[in-house]
Design an enzyme around this catalytic site. Sequence first.
Site, PDB file in Angstrom:
ATOM      1  CG  ASP A 281      -1.872  -1.129   1.265  1.00 24.23           C
ATOM      2  OD1 ASP A 281      -2.101  -1.715   0.200  1.00 24.23           O
ATOM      3  OD2 ASP A 281      -2.389  -1.418   2.352  1.00 24.23           O
TER       4      ASP A 281
HETATM    5  N1  LIG Z   1       2.153   1.488  10.484  1.00 20.62           N
HETATM    6  C1  LIG Z   1       0.993   1.593  11.119  1.00 20.62           C
HETATM    7  O1  LIG Z   1       0.878   2.209  12.157  1.00 20.62           O
HETATM    8  C2  LIG Z   1      -0.202   0.925  10.562  1.00 20.62           C
HETATM    9  C3  LIG Z   1      -1.203   0.476  11.445  1.00 20.62           C
HETATM   10  C4  LIG Z   1      -2.323  -0.111  10.911  1.00 20.62           C
HETATM   11  C5  LIG Z   1      -2.462  -0.238   9.528  1.00 20.62           C
HETATM   12  N2  LIG Z   1      -1.507   0.169   8.689  1.00 20.62           N
HETATM   13  C6  LIG Z   1      -1.680   0.001   7.260  1.00 20.62           C
HETATM   14  O2  LIG Z   1      -0.852  -1.066   6.812  1.00 20.62           O
HETATM   15  C7  LIG Z   1      -0.415  -0.810   5.482  1.00 20.62           C
HETATM   16  C8  LIG Z   1       1.076  -0.856   5.465  1.00 20.62           C
HETATM   17  O3  LIG Z   1       1.554  -0.911   4.150  1.00 20.62           O
HETATM   18  P1  LIG Z   1       2.735  -1.858   3.732  1.00 20.62           P
HETATM   19  O4  LIG Z   1       3.073  -1.454   2.341  1.00 20.62           O
HETATM   20  O5  LIG Z   1       3.807  -1.845   4.740  1.00 20.62           O
HETATM   21  O6  LIG Z   1       2.147  -3.329   3.805  1.00 20.62           O
HETATM   22  P2  LIG Z   1       0.853  -3.892   3.046  1.00 20.62           P
HETATM   23  O7  LIG Z   1       0.298  -2.911   2.110  1.00 20.62           O
HETATM   24  O8  LIG Z   1      -0.028  -4.424   4.128  1.00 20.62           O
HETATM   25  O9  LIG Z   1       1.442  -5.051   2.176  1.00 20.62           O
HETATM   26  C9  LIG Z   1       2.217  -6.068   2.724  1.00 20.62           C
HETATM   27  C10 LIG Z   1       2.615  -6.996   1.593  1.00 20.62           C
HETATM   28  O10 LIG Z   1       3.635  -7.849   2.086  1.00 20.62           O
HETATM   29  C11 LIG Z   1       3.525  -9.107   1.437  1.00 20.62           C
HETATM   30  N3  LIG Z   1       4.018 -10.141   2.339  1.00 20.62           N
HETATM   31  C12 LIG Z   1       3.398 -10.701   3.398  1.00 20.62           C
HETATM   32  N4  LIG Z   1       4.159 -11.624   3.979  1.00 20.62           N
HETATM   33  C13 LIG Z   1       5.304 -11.693   3.248  1.00 20.62           C
HETATM   34  C14 LIG Z   1       6.484 -12.482   3.334  1.00 20.62           C
HETATM   35  N5  LIG Z   1       6.663 -13.392   4.309  1.00 20.62           N
HETATM   36  N6  LIG Z   1       7.463 -12.277   2.420  1.00 20.62           N
HETATM   37  C15 LIG Z   1       7.286 -11.373   1.439  1.00 20.62           C
HETATM   38  N7  LIG Z   1       6.194 -10.610   1.306  1.00 20.62           N
HETATM   39  C16 LIG Z   1       5.207 -10.779   2.204  1.00 20.62           C
HETATM   40  C17 LIG Z   1       2.063  -9.290   1.114  1.00 20.62           C
HETATM   41  O11 LIG Z   1       1.945  -9.781  -0.221  1.00 20.62           O
HETATM   42  P3  LIG Z   1       2.011 -11.378  -0.461  1.00 20.62           P
HETATM   43  O12 LIG Z   1       0.986 -11.968   0.457  1.00 20.62           O
HETATM   44  O13 LIG Z   1       1.712 -11.495  -1.911  1.00 20.62           O
HETATM   45  O14 LIG Z   1       3.380 -11.773  -0.125  1.00 20.62           O
HETATM   46  C18 LIG Z   1       1.490  -7.854   1.149  1.00 20.62           C
HETATM   47  O15 LIG Z   1       1.028  -7.393  -0.111  1.00 20.62           O
HETATM   48  C19 LIG Z   1      -0.979   0.533   5.079  1.00 20.62           C
HETATM   49  O16 LIG Z   1      -2.171   0.379   4.364  1.00 20.62           O
HETATM   50  C20 LIG Z   1      -1.267   1.196   6.441  1.00 20.62           C
HETATM   51  O17 LIG Z   1      -2.292   2.160   6.387  1.00 20.62           O
HETATM   52  C21 LIG Z   1      -0.359   0.739   9.202  1.00 20.62           C
END
Ligand SMILES: NC(=O)c1ccc[n+]([C@@H]2O[C@H](COP(=O)([O-])OP(=O)(O)OC[C@H]3O[C@@H](n4cnc5c(N)ncnc54)[C@H](OP(=O)(O)O)[C@@H]3O)[C@@H](O)[C@H]2O)c1
Lengths: 103, 103, 459, 459
Positions: free
Chosen positions: D386
């Site tokens: 994301d």
């Molecule tokens: N930081 C905060 O405080 C917080 C709190 C709550 C929510 N959020 C939200 O979380 C999101 C964070 O974004 P992000 O880009 O860090 O993560 P993300 O958008 O949640 O994407 C994580 C990606 O990692 C891949 N993944 C999962 N396990 C894996 C593994 N073992 N090896 C390789 N890839 C793996 C997944 O794809 P595959 O399954 O295809 O591998 C997934 O598409 C945002 O939408 C944010 O708003 C953040």
Amino acid sequence: MNLTTLMQAYVFVLAGFVGFLVIARVPPLLHTPLMSATNAISGISLVGSLVAAGAGRSVVSTVLGTVAVTAATINVVGGFIITRRMLGMFKRSDRRPSDPPKV
Amino acid sequence: MNLTTLMQAYVFVLAGFVGFLVIARVPPLLHTPLMSATNAISGISLVGSLVAAGAGRSVVSTVLGTVAVTAATINVVGGFIITRRMLGMFKRSDRRPSDPPKV
Amino acid sequence: MREALVQASYLLASVLFILSLKSLSRADTAARGVDLAVAGMAIAIVGTLMQQTIIDYRWIALGLGVGTVVGIPLGTRVPMTAMPQRIAIALTFGASAATLVGIAEYHDHRETLALGQRVAVAFEVMLGSLTVAGSFVAAGKLQEVLPSRPLTYRGQNAVNFGLLAVILVILGAVVAGKGGMPMFYGLVALAFIAGISLVLPIGGADMPVVVALLNSYSGLASAATGFAISNNVLLVSGALDGTSGFLLSMLMSKAMNRSFTNVLFGAFGSQTQTAAVGAGSDLVATPISAEDAAVQLAYASNVVVVPGYGMAVAQAQHQVRELAELIEKRGGEVRYAIHPVAGRMPGHMNVLLAEANIPYDKLYDMDEINGDLSRADVALVIGANDVVNPAARTDPTSPIYGMPILNVDEAKSVIVLKRGMSVGFAGIDNMLFYQPRTRMLFGDAKASLVKLVTEIKAL
Amino acid sequence: MREALVQASYLLASVLFILSLKSLSRADTAARGVDLAVAGMAIAIVGTLMQQTIIDYRWIALGLGVGTVVGIPLGTRVPMTAMPQRIAIALTFGASAATLVGIAEYHDHRETLALGQRVAVAFEVMLGSLTVAGSFVAAGKLQEVLPSRPLTYRGQNAVNFGLLAVILVILGAVVAGKGGMPMFYGLVALAFIAGISLVLPIGGADMPVVVALLNSYSGLASAATGFAISNNVLLVSGALDGTSGFLLSMLMSKAMNRSFTNVLFGAFGSQTQTAAVGAGSDLVATPISAEDAAVQLAYASNVVVVPGYGMAVAQAQHQVRELAELIEKRGGEVRYAIHPVAGRMPGHMNVLLAEANIPYDKLYDMDEINGDLSRADVALVIGANDVVNPAARTDPTSPIYGMPILNVDEAKSVIVLKRGMSVGFAGIDNMLFYQPRTRMLFGDAKASLVKLVTEIKAL
Ligand SMILES: NC(=O)c1ccc[n+]([C@@H]2O[C@H](COP(=O)([O-])OP(=O)(O)OC[C@H]3O[C@@H](n4cnc5c(N)ncnc54)[C@H](OP(=O)(O)O)[C@@H]3O)[C@@H](O)[C@H]2O)c1
Ligand SMILES: NC(=O)c1ccc[n+]([C@@H]2O[C@H](COP(=O)([O-])OP(=O)(O)OC[C@H]3O[C@@H](n4cnc5c(N)ncnc54)[C@H](OP(=O)(O)O)[C@@H]3O)[C@@H](O)[C@H]2O)c1
């Protein structure tokens, strides 16, 4: 140390922190209005003066209190008016009303 | 409203302002350590627990108090250690020691 | 019940004062901050008047009435240029109220005061009396009724420290309950003398820092009153004033590139006397006639006005606006470059230009405009000197070396309006005036501006 | 005298807590902040132990001892990746202490409590009990013992509001002194149920916001204890925790580009379930072998690593460092681009990379590095989705539209490490993966990194 004094100490210390934290990042532009406003607020000694002037404790107290009320009122009334006037002067141009405030 | 309650209200309100002002501009990087630290600080309920456990008022009070002391101590001890550990990890490279801190 | 209402009003007033200060620390909410403070004050007054101890409202009404009648013109009539002395005078009033209340309190209850209350009352009158005298002297210096230069003599610091030592001894005696009223009046009198003696050696231009500091003392005096008569709103607003005044005076001296102790004890501002003037004595500044300057301005497309203390002295802000409007009508752009310590108090230029109805989004902070000054066709320096002195960048021996300045010397051309070749506050010569691209338009700033306006209209 | 010492210790502890929070809000002073808080806590404990009311130290010693023995491993052993659930569990302990003290207080003094104290105790146990249950559920969700997806059913909000209404009625009864111990225990029990019922419908990824909010409740419970037993240090630190926790939870939801109420009541995170995936179904992402990716990285001179939640899941931070060191040894520069909400808690990436000994001056904030990403030879996206989705800039219908992102799509080439084509937290497809310059290295992040390291070493 009796309980009231103790609680007063807490109130004093905490209010001091609040004053410090609030003022910590004020820009130079506002130093003068802020000085003027805190000055007017320091006219809060009016509250003590009112008691001295109105409690009818002694002639000395009534006289000093009345003078104090007068002096503090001058400070409060004049101070707020002039601060308001000064801040009223900080206005933006009509031509670019959507701009973020400058300076 | 008795005087003590009143003074407590002042202390509460002022401390609330202090908390608000202090946290208002913290950067996201520090959100997690800060959460962890305030969490550890909330173990201050230990102070109340100590009284309940040690005042010998009743069996209920002593038992609940002792459990409370245990729980609060876990919170305090573990919380500070882990916060310290987490912050200890934020270190700068040795190669550019004069740089201003990044992120 | 009534008592509960009184106390609730005090709590509410305290919260309003805090919110007020918070609003006042940001430009876009500052005006609302004053309203909040006014509301807080009104609530605190009404709350106090409801108290059971108040039995006689006649004298109170008299005081409130006279105070209002005197206060209104002090608020509405005083010109913006007189702000610093206006604040100093107001401080005298506020602090004298605290002092008088302290005296009345001690007079009536001397026998029954607890130790803590004696401490509080003693601090109250000491800080109050010192502030009354100190701010009165400050006002005199700012209004130039008193000589604004530092009044110094040999051994002054020793005398002052001696005086403070004596005051502390007397303070101790009063706290210990020794010496009765005479000792108490002695404390008031000596603190008064100390107020005079501490402020006299400080130069007029440093007065804003002193006034902010005295404001802090007056706040602490209020807080002490709050301790003495167990009044929370006094305690809270006194503490707020006390810390914010102190911090403000530190921020101010920092903005002036000066250390705080240097302001207070540095035989301070005396450098104005001593610094040499004649550094550029064999250099010649090139004058310009109002006519030529008018032509240059009329055809410039990018003008930056740099106001300084001289504009305040000449009260020329309205003429500045008139000139700017003429240039704008002819298609040029006019911006204002504001140095944080131009003039003699922080925000001095902002207030003056605002008074002349110049919109504040045309005012640019030093940091905002410095990178852009090299693109200016004309930099019009009106009564500024130190804040445009390139020595701050280039000459490590200069007393202002290291102070950030407006880089006016980078503009395509510079026109300086001042009366002669006199130095500014820092007492040093300015190489900007001898630069090939600089022209001097000598004369009082207001008179010169009037001439420029007439000439441009005639083009 | 002894009482005075106790009170002085409490005042000192309160000041230390304030200074601690102030230090903790800046990166360069944060570590000192913890020391200040520890000092404050120690002083408050010693002060309490000196109190005259404490007559029996045996049980206290037992509690302190057991607590320390259990607390130390909880502090030293728990891995950084488990921080969120670790904090939630600690919160359970802290809040249960407050609740138990409240119960003991009411049990012993039920008959003699003044109205104000009844109010305080009632709030104490209500907030405390709610926090115990809520944070326990939060911990379960974060640890994925409980399903981390939102558990919802029809009419859930209605049931929850009904529950809260009943609690308020019982609270009123307890305050009015009605119903004795059963009513009181009813309050505790219902608040506990409410804690569960309010947190279950919130998605696991939003738990950090919830935990911060529960921390605020637990602070308020401490403050209520302070009111009830007239203890100022409880009052002050409770109020500090209460407001700072609340503000922190708001700041967090803001950093996630979400409204606060949406987090709490929005059937929230359920969008993870519903949002469509197949947007780019006719598009094909181009895979790359570890061998080719290794060559590309080995010869890049400017690499930017973009870590995301997937790196945390794979626990791959140490392999990241290993890879970076290899590239650096070959002369390339490696920087890390940190999005404020990458991962599942604020600062998540910073903590993990720091754990792997990556110096924090190589970590760049989004705003610092975004302008520079177009100069990167390779952007290595490790389990982020994301936070690098260009739809936030380009597609107004996207749920993340408007959220600031890392502009990885501008880099000269992109290599994405993830297991498959699954969506991230927001549940939406990512056009970055289909871009001509992007290559996908499929597989668990840790495994892929190990392969890359091996390949580069073999070059
Ligand atoms: N930081 C905060 O405080 C917080 C709190 C709550 C929510 N959020 C939200 O979380 C999101 C964070 O974004 P992000 O880009 O860090 O993560 P993300 O958008 O949640 O994407 C994580 C990606 O990692 C891949 N993944 C999962 N396990 C894996 C593994 N073992 N090896 C390789 N890839 C793996 C997944 O794809 P595959 O399954 O295809 O591998 C997934 O598409 C945002 O939408 C944010 O708003 C953040
Ligand atoms: N803002 C603050 O808070 C504050 C407080 C205290 C001290 N200061 C100090 O004050 C200085 C401010 O710098 P500045 O550049 O604004 O002023 P400045 O350096 O003091 O120079 C003012 C200049 O204006 C000229 N002038 C005086 N009256 C004039 C008139 N009627 N018409 C035209 N020109 C007139 C004077 O030269 P002529 O006599 O030749 O005309 C003088 O050189 C700095 O050194 C600063 O540190 C500032």
